[in-house]
Write an enzyme that holds these catalytic residues in place. Structure first.
Site, mmCIF file in Angstrom:
data_model
loop_
_atom_site.group_PDB
_atom_site.id
_atom_site.type_symbol
_atom_site.label_atom_id
_atom_site.label_comp_id
_atom_site.label_asym_id
_atom_site.label_seq_id
_atom_site.Cartn_x
_atom_site.Cartn_y
_atom_site.Cartn_z
ATOM 1 N N TYR A 1 -46.853 -2.278 4.385
ATOM 2 C CA TYR A 1 -47.872 -3.521 4.680
ATOM 3 C C TYR A 1 -48.845 -3.299 4.485
ATOM 4 O O TYR A 1 -48.993 -2.151 4.091
ATOM 5 C CB TYR A 1 -46.943 -4.027 6.369
ATOM 6 C CG TYR A 1 -47.276 -2.840 7.211
ATOM 7 C CD1 TYR A 1 -48.215 -2.053 7.148
ATOM 8 C CD2 TYR A 1 -45.981 -2.578 7.646
ATOM 9 C CE1 TYR A 1 -47.939 -1.085 8.419
ATOM 10 C CE2 TYR A 1 -45.664 -1.441 8.416
ATOM 11 C CZ TYR A 1 -46.893 -0.630 8.987
ATOM 12 O OH TYR A 1 -46.908 0.405 9.491
ATOM 13 N N TYR B 1 -42.083 -6.867 14.665
ATOM 14 C CA TYR B 1 -42.382 -4.711 14.916
ATOM 15 C C TYR B 1 -41.362 -4.714 14.541
ATOM 16 O O TYR B 1 -40.072 -4.908 15.594
ATOM 17 C CB TYR B 1 -42.773 -5.435 16.406
ATOM 18 C CG TYR B 1 -44.393 -5.437 16.733
ATOM 19 C CD1 TYR B 1 -45.435 -4.475 16.498
ATOM 20 C CD2 TYR B 1 -44.697 -7.154 16.851
ATOM 21 C CE1 TYR B 1 -46.882 -4.999 16.795
ATOM 22 C CE2 TYR B 1 -46.393 -7.412 17.343
ATOM 23 C CZ TYR B 1 -47.294 -6.602 17.500
ATOM 24 O OH TYR B 1 -47.980 -6.688 17.203
ATOM 25 N N SER B 2 -41.315 -3.330 13.960
ATOM 26 C CA SER B 2 -39.550 -2.630 13.889
ATOM 27 C C SER B 2 -39.648 -2.373 15.257
ATOM 28 O O SER B 2 -40.097 -1.660 16.264
ATOM 29 C CB SER B 2 -40.374 -1.633 12.721
ATOM 30 O OG SER B 2 -40.312 -1.913 11.956
ATOM 31 N N CYS C 1 -41.236 3.452 5.250
ATOM 32 C CA CYS C 1 -41.678 2.270 5.890
ATOM 33 C C CYS C 1 -43.211 2.965 6.281
ATOM 34 O O CYS C 1 -43.275 4.111 6.955
ATOM 35 C CB CYS C 1 -40.349 2.505 7.296
ATOM 36 S SG CYS C 1 -41.745 0.989 8.592
ATOM 37 N N GLU D 1 -39.884 -0.828 3.695
ATOM 38 C CA GLU D 1 -40.427 -1.685 4.263
ATOM 39 C C GLU D 1 -41.760 -1.483 4.275
ATOM 40 O O GLU D 1 -41.881 -0.814 5.415
ATOM 41 C CB GLU D 1 -39.968 -1.916 5.466
ATOM 42 C CG GLU D 1 -39.542 -3.569 6.644
ATOM 43 C CD GLU D 1 -38.770 -2.728 7.808
ATOM 44 O OE1 GLU D 1 -39.389 -2.844 8.410
ATOM 45 O OE2 GLU D 1 -37.587 -4.222 7.365
#
Length: 296
Positions: free
Chosen positions: A296, A79-80, A254, A294
């Site tokens: 996903y 987790y960021s 992100c 970053e």
């Protein structure tokens, strides 16, 4: 910012899956509005080992309790980090996460289910123990340049590292002289995470902090389609292109991977108008450490 000396001392993988650190939930609260689709929480965890230090842009690993389908311990989920290096406690002894509860329906049984780790984290209560690994990551850190202008592009919980970036630069780094422009995409107004913080920074720092929202289920593009973050950015295409030509402009992305194609689709013709090839120019930005993704 991140000084070169700090980069050399970055802590990575101090705790590993076979021997995690045991922290505790200090505080947890919802960060979505009434009627929001799904649940997203801000979760503050204690860091009992003072050697566990992190920088803005790094991630933390969480191991959910129990075993997987093969009877083995669960692997860490990354987790960021949503807090600055000083933590929400200001002492550097906590780390904060933004976690959306992943909900799904089983294809075979039709039964509702939740993600193993996101379900565990969003169910936490103060005092509950949490297995922590990391910290991890060196590729999403802030630049060394104190005059850096940042273009931040986030969807959903992808706002987490940018909360840390903005808070650190404006509130904790007295030498920072640059500007920050945030583009934030969410499905509904009720899912504008940390909107109170964002609006407060906007009011306090004026021209130094710009924020543009893309609310896909409530806003439309000029041609009547849903407004996604890349559509909002396209409205400022020429200005963004001009910013990217300056060596002190750094871009961070992100969130959902799908927005990358959308960004490329409006940047490519702008580059072509300037006699450049967007894919080549983007590679140059990455090589210069001025374009970070970053997703996903």
């Amino acid at each position: 910012m991140v000084a070169s000396a700090e980069k050399q001392e970055i802590v990575v993988n101090l705790y590993r899956p076979n021997a995690p650190m045991i922290g505790q939930c200090v505080e947890t609260y919802s960060i979505v509005g009434e009627g929001a689709p799904g649940l997203t929480k801000h979760i503050v965890l204690s860091l009992p080992d003072p050697r566990y230090k992190y920088l803005e842009g790094q991630s933390v690993g969480i191991i959910p309790p129990g075993e997987d389908a093969k009877g083995k311990p669960h692997k860490p989920r990354l987790y960021s980090i949503a807090s600055t290096r000083f933590g929400d406690d200001g002492q550097g002894r906590t780390v904060s996460l933004s976690v959306k509860r992943a909900e799904h329906v089983d294809k075979d049984t039709g039964e509702p289910g939740v993600g193993v780790c996101s379900g565990f984290l969003t169910d936490l209560k103060a005092g509950d123990e949490v297995m922590i690994t990391g910290p991890s990551g060196k590729t999403f850190l802030l630049p060394e340049d104190e005059t850096a202008n940042l273009i931040l592009i986030a969807t959903g919980t992808g706002i987490a590292p940018f909360r840390a970036f903005i808070k650190h630069l404006f509130e904790e780094d007295p030498n920072y002289q640059g500007n920050i422009w945030l583009f934030f995409g969410v499905p509904t107004s009720s899912t504008l995470l940390y909107q109170g913080d964002l609006e407060a920074w906007k009011a306090q720092y004026g021209d130094r902090f710009r924020v543009d929202y893309a609310i896909s289920r409530e806003q439309q593009t000029a041609d009547g389609k849903k407004m996604y973050v890349q559509n909002r950015m396209a409205e400022y295409g020429s200005e963004l292109w001009e910013m990217l030509q300056k060596p002190n402009t750094y871009t961070y992305i992100c969130g959902l991977k799908g927005m990358e194609d959308g960004i490329n689709s409006f940047m490519a013709p702008l580059a072509e108008q300037a006699g450049q090839d967007w894919s080549k120019f983007q590679k140059e930005l990455k090589r210069a450490d001025r374009w970070h993704e970053e997703t996903y």
